[in-house]
Design a protein around this motif. Sequence first.
Motif, short mmCIF file in Angstrom:
data_model
loop_
_atom_site.label_atom_id
_atom_site.label_comp_id
_atom_site.label_asym_id
_atom_site.label_seq_id
_atom_site.Cartn_x
_atom_site.Cartn_y
_atom_site.Cartn_z
N ASP A 1 0.82 -1.21 0.00
CA ASP A 1 0.00 0.00 0.00
C ASP A 1 0.86 1.25 0.00
OD1 ASP A 1 -2.34 -1.42 -0.03
OD2 ASP A 1 -2.64 -1.35 2.13
N ARG B 1 -1.84 4.27 -0.81
CA ARG B 1 -3.05 3.77 -1.46
C ARG B 1 -4.28 4.54 -0.99
NH1 ARG B 1 -4.69 -1.71 -3.48
NH2 ARG B 1 -6.95 -1.57 -3.74
N GLN B 2 -4.36 4.86 0.27
CA GLN B 2 -5.52 5.58 0.80
C GLN B 2 -5.56 7.02 0.26
OE1 GLN B 2 -4.69 4.75 4.92
NE2 GLN B 2 -6.17 3.04 5.00
N GLU C 1 -6.93 6.54 -3.17
CA GLU C 1 -8.37 6.26 -3.13
C GLU C 1 -9.17 7.52 -2.87
OE1 GLU C 1 -8.57 1.61 -1.65
OE2 GLU C 1 -8.23 3.18 -0.17
N LEU D 1 -11.59 8.16 -6.00
CA LEU D 1 -12.97 7.66 -5.87
C LEU D 1 -13.96 8.80 -5.66
CD1 LEU D 1 -12.45 4.32 -3.86
CD2 LEU D 1 -12.40 4.74 -6.33
N GLU E 1 -6.50 -1.29 -9.77
CA GLU E 1 -7.33 -1.80 -8.68
C GLU E 1 -8.22 -0.70 -8.10
OE1 GLU E 1 -5.17 -3.63 -5.55
OE2 GLU E 1 -4.37 -5.25 -6.79
N VAL E 2 -7.64 0.45 -7.87
CA VAL E 2 -8.39 1.52 -7.20
C VAL E 2 -9.53 2.03 -8.08
CG1 VAL E 2 -8.23 3.91 -6.36
CG2 VAL E 2 -6.48 2.23 -5.71
N GLU F 1 -12.73 0.06 -7.90
CA GLU F 1 -13.41 -0.12 -6.62
C GLU F 1 -14.72 0.68 -6.56
OE1 GLU F 1 -9.52 -0.67 -3.68
OE2 GLU F 1 -10.53 1.27 -3.83
N TRP G 1 -16.25 1.35 -3.81
CA TRP G 1 -16.13 2.16 -2.60
C TRP G 1 -14.91 1.68 -1.81
CZ3 TRP G 1 -16.65 0.23 2.49
CH2 TRP G 1 -17.01 -1.13 2.56
N ALA G 2 -14.52 2.45 -0.81
CA ALA G 2 -13.42 2.08 0.08
C ALA G 2 -13.72 2.64 1.47
CB ALA G 2 -12.10 2.60 -0.44
N ASN H 1 -17.20 5.65 -5.15
CA ASN H 1 -16.65 5.97 -6.46
C ASN H 1 -17.65 6.85 -7.21
OD1 ASN H 1 -15.50 5.95 -9.07
ND2 ASN H 1 -14.70 3.88 -8.78
#
Length: 441
Positions: free
Chosen positions: A138, A174-175, A178, A182, A253-254, A257, A259-260, A270
């Motif tokens: 991540d 990664r966060q 996101e 998103l 990947e992101v 998605e 949602w996260a 998203n």
Amino acid sequence: MPDASTEPAASSPAARPAIAPTGTPAARPGSRRGLRIGLGVTLAAVLAGGYVAACALAPLPDLEPRLTVDAEQTFRPDPEISAQRTVNQQSKPTALGWVGDSGAWTNDFDTPRQIASITKLVTVLVCLDAKPVEAGSDGPSYALTERDAEIRRTVLESDGVVADVPVGRKLTTRQFIELALLPSANNYAIGYAERVFGSNTGFQKAASEWAAKHELKTLRISEPSGLSEKNVASAVDLVEVGRLALADPLVAEVVAEPWADIPGIGPIMNSNPLIGDANVVGLKTGTLSSVGYNLLAARKDRVGDRDVVSIAVVLGRPDRSARTRDTRAVLRDAPKAIDEVALVEADAKVGTVRTWQGEVVELRTTRAASAVLLPDETASRHVRLGALGAGEAGRAAGVIRTEAPGGKSMVPVVTARAIERPDLWWRVTHPATAFEGYFGG
């Protein structure tokens, strides 16, 4: 007076000397001449038998096949198929491309237009180019600071999209990605770029160099969030941005998605309206009052034996509904521009071979082969035949090797009927061919 009875009469046959007939004396049994004739006959018989035996045992020369098609061919999509690459988008800027292919079609190729929050996808790619994240990781974590809270307040004043900033909490790379991609949080795109480059000036320079490296001639980025109207690119360049995004495992990947869940912030959704549609794999929305509604989206389709990812760009739509409708239409029509091309037909004649007896045997393919080609892609085939001898129908005679973007294959070429070995009489009466194998032709 001599006695007449004691002298042979001149006319008496017994008194005449023997006179041999003219010509060769007749051979007598046991004579030398008879022996020579016998030996000659025997020798002739031996020679004749040896010739016949030699003809029977002589190796036949190989049969050389002849191609009846081009040894090498290149295949391209049918131009009539490519002509179907038209979607009626009412003259709005639209582009469509495919992963792995440099071609794209559009009704507005090169005009730079405001891209709004599609900018964030570029920001993430530029940052990851400078500081890559190891596969399966991540990435490094960053603590949220008062500077992040300040960025959030500034974005709100510009009527931008923001996400909460729990100062002191650590978030992974990664966060950050996101949050930027998103819900399209402008403050996290800016915060991420500052952590990688230190300032907007450093980010601008890196973005310019990244665009040049990837030959994105119309892409201009002045800041990382997309709030600036100076962030522009053509629809075609955005197709390439989409390719680059899907080529990065973390970004791919992101963007897919729905949602996260971000600790300390909560669930984020998203903003891409096509997420949830069958086979859609992302990418990014963009909205500005000065430009309208944009969408860069991708979908995976199965065409023939190949998985194809189509990337669509629609720019400047009047509202969310039009943006969603038009992007779906472009992706729906994308497979129309993809052509399945026959590289090899089943049971097709590709050559012949003439037997020793003068008969012609066809050489044919055992199966078909095809390739799914995107616009501007090509496929090729190479036909190779080898020397032949006697054998049953279906004997291997060569191979056709095909190569296409979807992979390589080999199609065997075989004899259409048996090739018979010549009989003894034929060998005896065709010495030039019968003995060719000894002397190499």
